[in-house]
Write a protein that holds these residues in place. Structure first.
Motif, PDB file in Angstrom:
ATOM      1  N   PRO A 168       0.713  -1.277   0.089  1.00 54.22           N
ATOM      2  CA  PRO A 168      -0.141   0.059  -0.149  1.00 54.22           C
ATOM      3  C   PRO A 168       0.653   1.340  -0.115  1.00 54.22           C
ATOM      4  N   ASP A 169       2.068   1.196   0.121  1.00 53.80           N
ATOM      5  CA  ASP A 169       2.994   2.406   0.230  1.00 53.80           C
ATOM      6  C   ASP A 169       3.239   2.842  -1.329  1.00 53.80           C
ATOM      7  N   VAL A 170       2.319   3.685  -1.951  1.00 49.27           N
ATOM      8  CA  VAL A 170       2.594   3.934  -3.404  1.00 49.27           C
ATOM      9  C   VAL A 170       3.088   5.359  -3.361  1.00 49.27           C
ATOM     10  N   GLU A 171       3.742   5.918  -2.278  1.00 52.07           N
ATOM     11  CA  GLU A 171       4.470   7.414  -2.327  1.00 52.07           C
ATOM     12  C   GLU A 171       5.894   7.176  -2.170  1.00 52.07           C
ATOM     13  N   HIS A 172       6.480   5.899  -1.976  1.00 55.37           N
ATOM     14  CA  HIS A 172       7.838   5.909  -1.712  1.00 55.37           C
ATOM     15  C   HIS A 172       8.266   4.470  -2.499  1.00 55.37           C
ATOM     16  N   PRO A 173       9.149   4.983  -3.562  1.00 59.47           N
ATOM     17  CA  PRO A 173       9.625   3.818  -4.690  1.00 59.47           C
ATOM     18  C   PRO A 173      10.410   2.875  -3.964  1.00 59.47           C
ATOM     19  N   ASP A 174      10.681   1.682  -4.357  1.00 59.66           N
ATOM     20  CA  ASP A 174      11.486   0.441  -3.972  1.00 59.66           C
ATOM     21  C   ASP A 174      12.506   0.123  -5.123  1.00 59.66           C
ATOM     22  N   GLU A 175      12.320   0.945  -6.271  1.00 60.53           N
ATOM     23  CA  GLU A 175      13.176   0.965  -7.358  1.00 60.53           C
ATOM     24  C   GLU A 175      13.725   1.968  -8.013  1.00 60.53           C
ATOM     25  N   LEU A 176      14.744   2.202  -8.373  1.00 57.36           N
ATOM     26  CA  LEU A 176      15.400   3.029  -9.318  1.00 57.36           C
ATOM     27  C   LEU A 176      15.828   2.458 -10.410  1.00 57.36           C
TER      28      LEU A 176
ATOM     29  N   PHE B 226       9.523  10.140  -4.692  1.00 49.60           N
ATOM     30  CA  PHE B 226       9.634  10.401  -6.110  1.00 49.60           C
ATOM     31  C   PHE B 226      10.495  11.368  -6.424  1.00 49.60           C
ATOM     32  N   ILE B 227      10.486  12.490  -5.652  1.00 46.61           N
ATOM     33  CA  ILE B 227      11.366  13.652  -6.011  1.00 46.61           C
ATOM     34  C   ILE B 227      12.809  13.240  -5.927  1.00 46.61           C
ATOM     35  N   ALA B 228      13.169  12.612  -4.480  1.00 43.69           N
ATOM     36  CA  ALA B 228      14.522  12.133  -4.188  1.00 43.69           C
ATOM     37  C   ALA B 228      14.998  11.163  -4.927  1.00 43.69           C
ATOM     38  N   VAL B 229      14.277   9.995  -5.175  1.00 43.38           N
ATOM     39  CA  VAL B 229      14.782   9.091  -6.249  1.00 43.38           C
ATOM     40  C   VAL B 229      14.963   9.551  -7.577  1.00 43.38           C
ATOM     41  N   ARG B 230      14.369  10.350  -8.224  1.00 44.33           N
ATOM     42  CA  ARG B 230      14.346  10.819  -9.361  1.00 44.33           C
ATOM     43  C   ARG B 230      15.729  11.730  -9.398  1.00 44.33           C
ATOM     44  N   ARG B 231      16.088  12.670  -8.535  1.00 44.62           N
ATOM     45  CA  ARG B 231      17.177  13.423  -8.404  1.00 44.62           C
ATOM     46  C   ARG B 231      18.353  12.360  -8.331  1.00 44.62           C
ATOM     47  N   ALA B 232      18.375  11.292  -7.345  1.00 48.61           N
ATOM     48  CA  ALA B 232      19.252  10.298  -7.509  1.00 48.61           C
ATOM     49  C   ALA B 232      19.493   9.707  -8.618  1.00 48.61           C
ATOM     50  N   GLY B 233      18.539   9.603  -9.434  1.00 46.67           N
ATOM     51  CA  GLY B 233      18.659   8.788 -10.805  1.00 46.67           C
ATOM     52  C   GLY B 233      19.575  10.005 -11.963  1.00 46.67           C
ATOM     53  N   ILE B 234      19.036  11.266 -11.717  1.00 51.41           N
ATOM     54  CA  ILE B 234      19.732  12.300 -12.522  1.00 51.41           C
ATOM     55  C   ILE B 234      21.498  12.244 -12.024  1.00 51.41           C
ATOM     56  N   ALA B 235      21.739  12.103 -10.837  1.00 53.52           N
ATOM     57  CA  ALA B 235      22.972  12.043 -10.531  1.00 53.52           C
ATOM     58  C   ALA B 235      23.884  10.847 -10.995  1.00 53.52           C
ATOM     59  N   LEU B 236      23.280   9.937 -10.992  1.00 48.08           N
ATOM     60  CA  LEU B 236      23.744   8.545 -11.532  1.00 48.08           C
ATOM     61  C   LEU B 236      24.018   8.726 -13.146  1.00 48.08           C
ATOM     62  N   ALA B 237      22.933   9.417 -13.675  1.00 45.66           N
ATOM     63  CA  ALA B 237      22.944   9.599 -15.020  1.00 45.66           C
ATOM     64  C   ALA B 237      24.366  10.500 -15.454  1.00 45.66           C
ATOM     65  N   ARG B 238      24.214  11.551 -14.839  1.00 45.61           N
ATOM     66  CA  ARG B 238      25.359  12.608 -15.235  1.00 45.61           C
ATOM     67  C   ARG B 238      26.752  12.064 -14.911  1.00 45.61           C
ATOM     68  N   GLU B 239      26.755  11.104 -13.948  1.00 47.99           N
ATOM     69  CA  GLU B 239      27.994  10.341 -13.775  1.00 47.99           C
ATOM     70  C   GLU B 239      28.668   9.492 -14.880  1.00 47.99           C
ATOM     71  N   VAL B 240      27.604   8.911 -15.677  1.00 46.48           N
ATOM     72  CA  VAL B 240      27.733   8.060 -16.639  1.00 46.48           C
ATOM     73  C   VAL B 240      28.098   9.000 -17.832  1.00 46.48           C
ATOM     74  N   GLU B 241      27.357   9.891 -18.098  1.00 52.63           N
ATOM     75  CA  GLU B 241      27.699  11.238 -18.912  1.00 52.63           C
ATOM     76  C   GLU B 241      29.083  11.644 -18.964  1.00 52.63           C
ATOM     77  N   ARG B 242      29.478  12.036 -17.818  1.00 54.81           N
ATOM     78  CA  ARG B 242      30.869  12.476 -17.527  1.00 54.81           C
ATOM     79  C   ARG B 242      31.902  11.394 -18.084  1.00 54.81           C
ATOM     80  N   ARG B 243      31.577  10.261 -18.065  1.00 57.56           N
ATOM     81  CA  ARG B 243      32.598   9.211 -18.135  1.00 57.56           C
ATOM     82  C   ARG B 243      32.327   8.853 -19.892  1.00 57.56           C
ATOM     83  N   ALA B 244      31.503   8.917 -20.358  1.00 62.74           N
ATOM     84  CA  ALA B 244      31.336   8.662 -21.778  1.00 62.74           C
ATOM     85  C   ALA B 244      30.513   9.941 -22.303  1.00 62.74           C
TER      86      ALA B 244
END
Length: 352
Positions: free
Chosen positions: A130-138, A194-212
């Motif tokens: 029932p906890d639909v406000e807190h993702p368990d997947e990135l 959702f906001i925090a998980v999305r921002r975490a995903g952005i940070a990970l994506a940006r690091e991949v972008e920096r490496r390639a």
């Protein structure tokens, strides 16, 4: 449509009777008798155990093609008011604030019912009821742009993203998208919204972008992407869904979004995984996602990267999809080529 008049029948799915109508209707014309509704249902029953494991208690949207993949597409977010008693639902809230009772998968009969309704692909949320406000997947979406394809996506996944996750002490679970892309899922603790998980995903994506940087982009605007893979960070926003693991896709040969080991991914061809090949493939080796729920990982290392991006690199949030309300801290949603300089200040905000 061939087979449209074939007789209805009942199939038994782990103790539940599911009505199957027009089983001989052809959903995938190129496959002929190997692409019927019955074949689709049989496929989903063959992979039901691992599929229910990854979908359990998730709200799910349905991508339906009741007359086959060449017919009308229906993207259904709500379970009909009149539905079989064995189905369960879960209420979700959309970015608009409206709510819906979505299908909640708890039993293989829910997947069989979805296939009976003409569902080709199941699209789960990154939360569990029932906890639909807190993702368990990135979720990481390596999305090829024109001029790139699966080969580039798997190379970045295996040679850039996997080593980065290892450095961060995080574990990702890859799968084919069923098309040209690659998806990687990280099981996470439900400590963030959702906001925090999305921002975490952005940070990970940006690091991949920096490496390639020549191969990867996080630019939301297509005009800036070039011939690079786009990491679609917005797939971690509320109500943005992926094709689930083991879902069939709308392709001529009925490809499947298939969980793989990292080693398998390095040599994979997405066309090798179809409704006719995946059941044997799955039965012939251990489930590479069997332990995905074993550990709920912390996002703190990625949130620390968010802070570094903001304070040391001046990199804040990125645009949301156009259907979302304006979010706090979000930059202007204006295509760079359409910006008129005198209407914007040096921080990228619209002047009054």
């Amino acid at each position: 449509m061939a087979g449209k008049g074939s007789a209805a029948e009942e199939i038994e799915v782990d103790g539940v009777a599911v009505r199957l109508t027009s089983p001989d209707k052809v959903y995938f014309p190129k496959l002929g008798k190997d692409g019927t509704k019955r074949k689709l249902v049989d496929y989903y029953l063959a992979v039901a155990d691992p599929m229910v494991a990854v979908l359990r208690d998730r709200p799910v949207h349905l991508q339906r093609f009741p007359d086959g993949i060449d017919g009308e597409e229906i993207y259904q977010k709500r379970v009909p008011q009149k539905h079989p008693d064995y189905l369960q639902t879960c209420q979700v809230t959309f970015p608009s604030g409206r709510t819906a009772d979505a299908l909640k998968v708890t039993h293989p009969s829910a997947i069989a019912w979805a296939a009976q309704m003409g569902t080709i692909t199941l699209h789960p949320w990154q939360v569990r009821c029932p906890d639909v406000e807190h993702p368990d997947e990135l979720r990481i979406d390596l999305d090829p742009q024109p001029g790139t394809g699966f080969r580039e996506a798997r190379t970045i996944a295996v040679e850039v993203l996997k080593p980065l996750l290892d450095e961060l002490g995080m574990v990702g679970y890859p799968k084919t998208s069923g098309g040209r892309g690659v998806h990687i899922f990280l099981r996470i603790a439900t400590d963030w919204d959702f906001i925090a998980v999305r921002r975490a995903g952005i940070a990970l994506a940006r690091e991949v972008e920096r490496r390639a940087p020549d191969a990867v982009t996080t630019s939301w605007w297509k005009e800036e992407r070039g011939t690079r893979l786009f990491i679609d960070y917005n797939q971690n926003a509320r109500d943005r869904t992926f094709a689930s693991a083991y879902s069939v896709r709308k392709t001529e040969i009925a490809t499947v979004s298939t969980p793989l080991t990292w080693k398998e991914l390095a040599d994979a061809d997405p066309d090798d995984y179809t409704i006719n090949s995946v059941p044997g493939f799955v039965a012939g080796r251990p489930d590479p996602w069997a332990d995905i729920d074993a550990k709920a990982q912390s996002l703190q290392v990625l949130l620390d990267m968010v802070e570094v991006d903001e304070k040391e690199r001046g990199l804040g949030d990125l645009p949301y999809p156009p259907s979302y309300p304006k979010m706090p801290g979000e930059p202007p949603r204006v295509q760079p080529s359409k910006k008129v300089a005198e209407h914007w200040d040096e921080d990228g905000n619209r002047k009054n």
